[in-house]
Write a protein that holds these residues in place. Structure first.
Motif, PDB file in Angstrom:
ATOM      1  N   ALA A  48      26.568  43.698   6.404  1.00 37.70           N
ATOM      2  CA  ALA A  48      25.369  44.092   7.155  1.00 37.70           C
ATOM      3  C   ALA A  48      25.048  45.554   6.896  1.00 37.70           C
ATOM      4  O   ALA A  48      23.885  45.936   6.741  1.00 37.70           O
ATOM      5  CB  ALA A  48      25.570  43.839   8.651  1.00 37.70           C
ATOM      6  N   ARG A  49      26.082  46.374   6.834  1.00 32.04           N
ATOM      7  CA  ARG A  49      25.885  47.801   6.552  1.00 32.04           C
ATOM      8  C   ARG A  49      25.316  47.995   5.152  1.00 32.04           C
ATOM      9  O   ARG A  49      24.418  48.820   4.934  1.00 32.04           O
ATOM     10  CB  ARG A  49      27.217  48.538   6.712  1.00 32.04           C
ATOM     11  CG  ARG A  49      27.135  50.012   6.386  1.00 32.04           C
ATOM     12  CD  ARG A  49      28.366  50.752   6.887  1.00 32.04           C
ATOM     13  NE  ARG A  49      29.610  50.274   6.294  1.00 32.04           N
ATOM     14  CZ  ARG A  49      30.086  50.688   5.120  1.00 32.04           C
ATOM     15  NH1 ARG A  49      29.398  51.568   4.404  1.00 32.04           N
ATOM     16  NH2 ARG A  49      31.247  50.236   4.665  1.00 32.04           N
ATOM     17  N   TYR A  50      25.812  47.204   4.202  1.00 29.79           N
ATOM     18  CA  TYR A  50      25.310  47.319   2.831  1.00 29.79           C
ATOM     19  C   TYR A  50      23.855  46.872   2.726  1.00 29.79           C
ATOM     20  O   TYR A  50      23.065  47.458   1.988  1.00 29.79           O
ATOM     21  CB  TYR A  50      26.181  46.499   1.886  1.00 29.79           C
ATOM     22  CG  TYR A  50      27.575  47.055   1.680  1.00 29.79           C
ATOM     23  CD1 TYR A  50      27.878  48.382   1.992  1.00 29.79           C
ATOM     24  CD2 TYR A  50      28.599  46.259   1.186  1.00 29.79           C
ATOM     25  CE1 TYR A  50      29.151  48.892   1.802  1.00 29.79           C
ATOM     26  CE2 TYR A  50      29.874  46.761   0.984  1.00 29.79           C
ATOM     27  CZ  TYR A  50      30.149  48.075   1.295  1.00 29.79           C
ATOM     28  OH  TYR A  50      31.417  48.572   1.101  1.00 29.79           O
ATOM     29  N   ARG A  51      23.500  45.823   3.464  1.00 27.25           N
ATOM     30  CA  ARG A  51      22.096  45.374   3.450  1.00 27.25           C
ATOM     31  C   ARG A  51      21.181  46.467   3.993  1.00 27.25           C
ATOM     32  O   ARG A  51      20.105  46.728   3.431  1.00 27.25           O
ATOM     33  CB  ARG A  51      21.935  44.086   4.263  1.00 27.25           C
ATOM     34  CG  ARG A  51      22.510  42.853   3.593  1.00 27.25           C
ATOM     35  CD  ARG A  51      22.049  41.583   4.292  1.00 27.25           C
ATOM     36  NE  ARG A  51      22.513  41.510   5.677  1.00 27.25           N
ATOM     37  CZ  ARG A  51      23.687  40.985   6.041  1.00 27.25           C
ATOM     38  NH1 ARG A  51      24.530  40.509   5.135  1.00 27.25           N
ATOM     39  NH2 ARG A  51      24.023  40.935   7.323  1.00 27.25           N
ATOM     40  N   LYS A  52      21.590  47.087   5.074  1.00 31.47           N
ATOM     41  CA  LYS A  52      20.784  48.171   5.652  1.00 31.47           C
ATOM     42  C   LYS A  52      20.681  49.348   4.673  1.00 31.47           C
ATOM     43  O   LYS A  52      19.622  49.988   4.568  1.00 31.47           O
ATOM     44  CB  LYS A  52      21.404  48.639   6.977  1.00 31.47           C
ATOM     45  CG  LYS A  52      21.330  47.611   8.098  1.00 31.47           C
ATOM     46  CD  LYS A  52      21.979  48.151   9.362  1.00 31.47           C
ATOM     47  CE  LYS A  52      21.994  47.114  10.478  1.00 31.47           C
ATOM     48  NZ  LYS A  52      20.620  46.765  10.915  1.00 31.47           N
ATOM     49  N   HIS A  53      21.770  49.627   3.995  1.00 37.78           N
ATOM     50  CA  HIS A  53      21.799  50.710   3.008  1.00 37.78           C
ATOM     51  C   HIS A  53      20.747  50.462   1.921  1.00 37.78           C
ATOM     52  O   HIS A  53      19.943  51.352   1.607  1.00 37.78           O
ATOM     53  CB  HIS A  53      23.205  50.766   2.401  1.00 37.78           C
ATOM     54  CG  HIS A  53      23.416  51.868   1.407  1.00 37.78           C
ATOM     55  ND1 HIS A  53      24.600  52.541   1.296  1.00 37.78           N
ATOM     56  CD2 HIS A  53      22.609  52.402   0.447  1.00 37.78           C
ATOM     57  CE1 HIS A  53      24.516  53.457   0.334  1.00 37.78           C
ATOM     58  NE2 HIS A  53      23.318  53.374  -0.195  1.00 37.78           N
ATOM     59  N   ASP A  58      12.584  45.110   3.143  1.00 30.16           N
ATOM     60  CA  ASP A  58      13.178  44.544   4.350  1.00 30.16           C
ATOM     61  C   ASP A  58      14.602  44.064   4.053  1.00 30.16           C
ATOM     62  O   ASP A  58      15.017  43.936   2.905  1.00 30.16           O
ATOM     63  CB  ASP A  58      12.311  43.433   4.932  1.00 30.16           C
ATOM     64  CG  ASP A  58      12.096  42.256   3.986  1.00 30.16           C
ATOM     65  OD1 ASP A  58      13.048  41.888   3.263  1.00 30.16           O
ATOM     66  OD2 ASP A  58      10.982  41.703   3.970  1.00 30.16           O
ATOM     67  N   GLU A  59      15.338  43.794   5.121  1.00 29.28           N
ATOM     68  CA  GLU A  59      16.740  43.428   4.948  1.00 29.28           C
ATOM     69  C   GLU A  59      16.916  42.061   4.301  1.00 29.28           C
ATOM     70  O   GLU A  59      17.949  41.800   3.674  1.00 29.28           O
ATOM     71  CB  GLU A  59      17.469  43.492   6.286  1.00 29.28           C
ATOM     72  CG  GLU A  59      17.693  44.913   6.774  1.00 29.28           C
ATOM     73  CD  GLU A  59      18.622  44.993   7.970  1.00 29.28           C
ATOM     74  OE1 GLU A  59      19.530  44.136   8.076  1.00 29.28           O
ATOM     75  OE2 GLU A  59      18.434  45.890   8.807  1.00 29.28           O
ATOM     76  N   ALA A 100      18.143  48.370   1.974  1.00 27.35           N
ATOM     77  CA  ALA A 100      16.799  48.320   2.547  1.00 27.35           C
ATOM     78  C   ALA A 100      16.247  49.728   2.744  1.00 27.35           C
ATOM     79  O   ALA A 100      15.081  50.010   2.411  1.00 27.35           O
ATOM     80  CB  ALA A 100      16.815  47.553   3.867  1.00 27.35           C
ATOM     81  N   ALA A 101      17.056  50.621   3.268  1.00 24.23           N
ATOM     82  CA  ALA A 101      16.606  51.990   3.502  1.00 24.23           C
ATOM     83  C   ALA A 101      16.379  52.739   2.194  1.00 24.23           C
ATOM     84  O   ALA A 101      15.428  53.518   2.065  1.00 24.23           O
ATOM     85  CB  ALA A 101      17.631  52.731   4.362  1.00 24.23           C
ATOM     86  N   ASP A 126      30.415  42.869   9.152  1.00 24.73           N
ATOM     87  CA  ASP A 126      29.840  44.178   9.471  1.00 24.73           C
ATOM     88  C   ASP A 126      29.625  45.001   8.206  1.00 24.73           C
ATOM     89  O   ASP A 126      28.644  45.737   8.087  1.00 24.73           O
ATOM     90  CB  ASP A 126      30.753  44.940  10.434  1.00 24.73           C
ATOM     91  CG  ASP A 126      30.695  44.384  11.845  1.00 24.73           C
ATOM     92  OD1 ASP A 126      29.778  43.593  12.133  1.00 24.73           O
ATOM     93  OD2 ASP A 126      31.578  44.748  12.657  1.00 24.73           O
ATOM     94  N   ALA A 162      16.790  42.838   0.667  1.00 23.22           N
ATOM     95  CA  ALA A 162      18.023  43.549   0.328  1.00 23.22           C
ATOM     96  C   ALA A 162      19.206  42.587   0.274  1.00 23.22           C
ATOM     97  O   ALA A 162      20.039  42.659  -0.637  1.00 23.22           O
ATOM     98  CB  ALA A 162      18.286  44.652   1.354  1.00 23.22           C
TER      99      ALA A 162
END
Length: 212
Positions: free
Chosen positions: A33-38, A46-47, A40-41, A30, A50
């Motif tokens: 996954a949070r770091y990838r979203k961070h 895209d993730e 990417a945003a 988790d 990232a």
């Protein structure tokens, strides 16, 4: 610059995880996954991109400095001492840079580093906190906001000779067109992050050697 003395954000060893920054009950999957979203945003990618950049940095965290070629540079130098003394002085003079416009520099061309190392912490900082100055502590930690530090290493300081003009210069990636080569003078970790993310361009200021 140092990471937290508690468990580092990239470590699989969760004992002593700093609860001020992270939830110790958060699973590693988790968290990543949070770091990838961070990332990417923060970069508008895209993730998958990232995640690729994140994995590249994770493999190198805690292992010291790496070679610029491992991050996408075509070559690297031990230092910019290959420049003549008067050229080196001009490269670090704000008047030579601050009045020049910033442009998008293609990353689909050979880029040459004028330093012999890349710090994974510096690349991580630019992945997670693009556009901000690095913190003195916890550099690259995605859960540590750089602006928490009251005393950053390159604050305006009359005693050290660092002025507001220097801070503006340091805040932009600088390139030198030299002998048919495009060399990164400053901002290597920003460029490395953008190359890892597969970006087509990176913002920077380009000066031709003849104009110094």
């Amino acid at each position: 610059m140092a990471l937290t003395s508690m468990a580092a954000w990239w470590s699989l060893h969760r004992d002593g995880d700093d609860e001020r920054l992270r939830d110790p009950d958060e699973s590693q999957a988790d968290r990543m996954a949070r770091y990838r979203k961070h990332i990417a945003a923060a970069h508008g990618v895209d993730e998958a991109a990232a995640g690729g950049a994140l994995n590249h940095v994770l493999e190198r965290m805690g292992k010291g400095m790496g070679r610029p070629e491992d991050y996408g540079f075509s070559s690297s130098a031990h230092s910019n001492r290959s420049y003549r003394q008067h050229t080196r002085e001009k490269l670090w003079t704000p008047d030579r840079w601050n009045d020049r416009p910033e442009a998008e520099v293609s990353l689909h061309q050979p880029l040459h580093a004028t330093q012999h190392y890349i710090r994974p912490e510096g690349v991580a900082h630019n992945l997670f906190h693009p556009g901000s100055r690095p913190a003195e502590w916890n550099e690259g930690d995605p859960d540590y906001a750089p602006h928490r530090d009251e005393d950053l290493w390159h604050e305006n300081d009359e005693d050290s000779g660092v002025t507001d003009d220097h801070l503006r210069m340091f805040g932009r990636t600088r390139f030198l067109q030299r002998r048919n080569r495009l060399e990164v003078v400053d901002g290597h970790h920003r460029v490395a992050a953008d190359m890892l993310l597969g970006k087509r361009t990176t913002p920077g200021v380009v000066v031709h050697e003849r104009d110094l």
